[in-house]
Design a protein around this motif. Structure first.
Motif, PDB file in Angstrom:
ATOM      1  N   ALA A 120      55.378 -68.110 -59.588  1.00 41.82           N
ATOM      2  CA  ALA A 120      54.018 -68.423 -60.031  1.00 41.82           C
ATOM      3  C   ALA A 120      53.676 -69.903 -59.866  1.00 41.82           C
ATOM      4  O   ALA A 120      52.541 -70.302 -60.107  1.00 41.82           O
ATOM      5  N   VAL A 121      54.653 -70.714 -59.481  1.00 45.70           N
ATOM      6  CA  VAL A 121      54.396 -72.147 -59.301  1.00 45.70           C
ATOM      7  C   VAL A 121      53.583 -72.364 -58.031  1.00 45.70           C
ATOM      8  O   VAL A 121      53.950 -71.886 -56.953  1.00 45.70           O
ATOM      9  N   SER A 122      52.488 -73.083 -58.151  1.00 41.89           N
ATOM     10  CA  SER A 122      51.640 -73.334 -56.986  1.00 41.89           C
ATOM     11  C   SER A 122      52.303 -74.339 -56.054  1.00 41.89           C
ATOM     12  O   SER A 122      53.149 -75.139 -56.465  1.00 41.89           O
ATOM     13  N   ASP A 123      51.893 -74.304 -54.795  1.00 39.85           N
ATOM     14  CA  ASP A 123      52.412 -75.265 -53.828  1.00 39.85           C
ATOM     15  C   ASP A 123      52.083 -76.693 -54.247  1.00 39.85           C
ATOM     16  O   ASP A 123      52.899 -77.604 -54.076  1.00 39.85           O
ATOM     17  N   ASP A 124      50.897 -76.878 -54.829  1.00 39.77           N
ATOM     18  CA  ASP A 124      50.486 -78.213 -55.256  1.00 39.77           C
ATOM     19  C   ASP A 124      51.376 -78.722 -56.391  1.00 39.77           C
ATOM     20  O   ASP A 124      51.772 -79.886 -56.395  1.00 39.77           O
ATOM     21  N   THR A 125      51.709 -77.855 -57.343  1.00 36.29           N
ATOM     22  CA  THR A 125      52.568 -78.262 -58.455  1.00 36.29           C
ATOM     23  C   THR A 125      53.969 -78.575 -57.965  1.00 36.29           C
ATOM     24  O   THR A 125      54.605 -79.539 -58.414  1.00 36.29           O
ATOM     25  N   THR A 139      57.067 -71.955 -66.215  1.00 38.21           N
ATOM     26  CA  THR A 139      56.413 -70.973 -65.356  1.00 38.21           C
ATOM     27  C   THR A 139      57.441 -70.324 -64.438  1.00 38.21           C
ATOM     28  O   THR A 139      58.317 -71.013 -63.924  1.00 38.21           O
ATOM     29  N   ARG A 164      60.377 -76.559 -56.282  1.00 39.00           N
ATOM     30  CA  ARG A 164      59.713 -75.445 -56.953  1.00 39.00           C
ATOM     31  C   ARG A 164      60.450 -75.073 -58.244  1.00 39.00           C
ATOM     32  O   ARG A 164      59.829 -74.799 -59.273  1.00 39.00           O
TER      33      ARG A 164
END
Length: 211
Positions: free
Chosen positions: A161-166, A157, A148
């Motif tokens: 705010a980092v998505s799980d997918d990213t 970012t 992450r």
């Protein structure tokens, strides 16, 4: 019966100097300047002490790792300023984000070259963790956090705010690249890639994957 923290410090020094498998009870007691009986008194066994020492070594390497990745000067272009390989929007220096990404790799390489025992201890921990659930969970948690954090750095970012997918894609791939680079530098530093080599390889890979 000896000082608990001295024993831990001694065990960590032995890990760095001799490795997990070759460190003995006598080695640790000698490094700490206490009797061998003190290990059992404070930690129960040599294995228990070494496992705790591995956890501390991972924390130390993680701190050094973080300093290497975030080594840019305040106000300078960080790897997270934009995606690797693209120019920072509004920058008057074309390729600045790409150069900073390459610089990040060079800082990481310098860190491994300066602290090889610390980096090596972290890999020994990976092996030992397969038999020590507590150590395995600590490493797994560190990897989740690392993916992450790397994704946040590369995209500019905030981590929250980092998505799980990213994190699972961009962050995981970046972590895999870093891990692979460290392995190459620990085993064959004379032929290991430089920061420029890594970036050139990534650009060639990206070009080959285009439809």
């Amino acid at each position: 019966m000896g000082n608990r923290e001295d024993l831990l410090d001694g065990a960590i020094r032995c890990l760095y100097e001799k490795g997990y498998a070759r460190t003995t009870l006598r080695d640790i007691a000698g490094a700490a300047g206490v009797s061998m009986a003190a290990v059992g008194y404070h930690y129960g066994s040599t294995e228990a002490l070494l496992n705790i020492a591995l956890m501390r070594a991972i924390e130390e390497w993680g701190a050094e790792f973080g300093r290497a990745l975030g080594g840019g000067e305040p106000g300078s272009d960080q790897p997270g300023s934009d995606q690797p390989g693209s120019d920072q929007p509004g920058s008057d220096q074309p390729g600045s984000a790409l150069r900073e990404y390459e610089s990040m790799w060079d800082r990481l390489i310098d860190s491994v070259a300066a602290h090889p025992p610390m980096a090596l201890a972290s890999f020994e921990a990976f092996v030992q963790a397969q038999r020590v659930p507590e150590l395995r969970e600590q490493i797994a948690a560190g990897q989740r956090e690392g993916r992450r954090g790397l994704a946040a750095m590369l995209t500019g970012t905030p981590e929250q705010a980092v998505s799980d997918d990213t994190a699972r894609t961009l962050g995981a791939v970046q972590l895999a690249l870093i891990t692979g680079l460290i392995v190459q530098w620990l085993t064959d530093p004379d032929n290991a890639p430089s920061g420029a080599d890594v970036v050139a390889g990534l650009r060639a890979l990206a070009a080959g994957l285009q439809d």
